[in-house]
Scaffold this motif. Structure first.
Motif, PDB file in Angstrom:
ATOM      1  N   TYR A  57     -68.637  20.386  75.167  1.00  0.00           N
ATOM      2  CA  TYR A  57     -69.121  21.217  74.055  1.00  0.00           C
ATOM      3  C   TYR A  57     -69.296  22.690  74.443  1.00  0.00           C
ATOM      4  O   TYR A  57     -69.579  23.516  73.586  1.00  0.00           O
ATOM      5  CB  TYR A  57     -70.435  20.636  73.512  1.00  0.00           C
ATOM      6  N   CYS A  70     -75.389  22.811  73.588  1.00  0.00           N
ATOM      7  CA  CYS A  70     -74.312  22.008  74.177  1.00  0.00           C
ATOM      8  C   CYS A  70     -74.838  20.693  74.739  1.00  0.00           C
ATOM      9  O   CYS A  70     -74.234  19.628  74.554  1.00  0.00           O
ATOM     10  CB  CYS A  70     -73.609  22.806  75.281  1.00  0.00           C
ATOM     11  N   GLN A 105     -75.688  18.075  72.030  1.00  0.00           N
ATOM     12  CA  GLN A 105     -74.470  17.460  71.485  1.00  0.00           C
ATOM     13  C   GLN A 105     -73.869  16.468  72.476  1.00  0.00           C
ATOM     14  O   GLN A 105     -73.404  15.383  72.097  1.00  0.00           O
ATOM     15  CB  GLN A 105     -73.453  18.545  71.147  1.00  0.00           C
TER      16      GLN A 105
END
Length: 229
Positions: free
Chosen positions: A109, A129, A132
């Motif tokens: 990500y 990030c 996710q």
């Protein structure tokens, strides 16, 4: 019959009482330190037992400073129920130090910074990030909720090893639960059968194979307190 002087009797009784009191005080002076030592050693033994059986630890103030950011980002990705887990993850990854607080630079990500260790230089972006990445690993693991620690362990190990390759390995070998043994077997394969040097400080903490942290779920879960949330 000899008569006993009442005054002498009273003096004798008082002297007896004083001697008895002094005797008690001496006994207390002897036994109180012994009692305190016994209490100390019992308490120390309890602490050792708790530590050896997986005692949990608090999240640092440096990590707590990011809680509001974590809560806001988690809500955007449908991860509000896992804020404490994300905080525990941050504690293991960085203790809240440095900009890449979730060590998400090398993950899929991260599209803004170099995909190298500590490549991310923006803590908010690292949190975005990392959340996710964790969400994806949790979906692959089939996590049902914050108390589903069995599947959470699989998700955490996927976060550390790389979710796609790790879960493909689990599916291929029919593995549905986390264990240190299967984690080491994957690390052995992923490292190309490369043992970690016994001189490496990570040897005793992260496992014998030169790939990732083979005890990662247990390390993160030390800081996870879902019942407190």
């Amino acid at each position: 019959m000899q008569r006993i002087n009442q005054t002498e009797l009273t003096k004798e009784h008082r002297r007896y009482l004083r001697e008895k009191q002094v005797s008690r005080q001496k006994m207390l002076l002897i036994f109180l330190p012994i009692c305190f030592l016994c209490i100390f050693f019992v308490a120390a033994a309890v602490v050792r037992i708790k530590s050896s059986s997986g005692e949990r630890f608090p999240v640092s103030e440096a990590c707590e400073a990011y809680r509001a950011d974590v809560e806001e980002t988690a809500s955007r990705y449908g991860m509000s129920g896992y804020v404490d887990l994300i905080m525990a993850l941050m504690m293991q990854e960085s203790s809240g130090n440095g900009p890449d607080v979730l060590q998400a630079s090398e993950g899929a990500y991260n599209t803004k910074y170099p995909q190298v260790p500590n490549g991310i230089t923006d803590a908010s972006y690292s949190i975005e990030c990392g959340i996710q990445e964790l969400k994806y690993a949790m979906e692959r693991a089939g996590v049902k909720g914050p108390a589903d620690t069995g599947r959470i362990k699989l998700a955490l190990q996927g976060y550390n090893f790389g979710a796609d390759v790790y879960f493909s390995y689990l599916e291929k070998h029919g593995i549905s639960s986390w264990s240190e043994k299967t984690s080491e077997a994957f690390a052995k394969m992923a490292s190309g059968n490369t043992p970690r040097s016994e001189d490496d400080p990570l040897y005793s903490t992260a496992g014998p194979w030169d790939y990732g942290d083979q005890k990662y779920p247990e390390h993160v879960l030390r800081y996870y307190h879902p019942s407190d949330s």
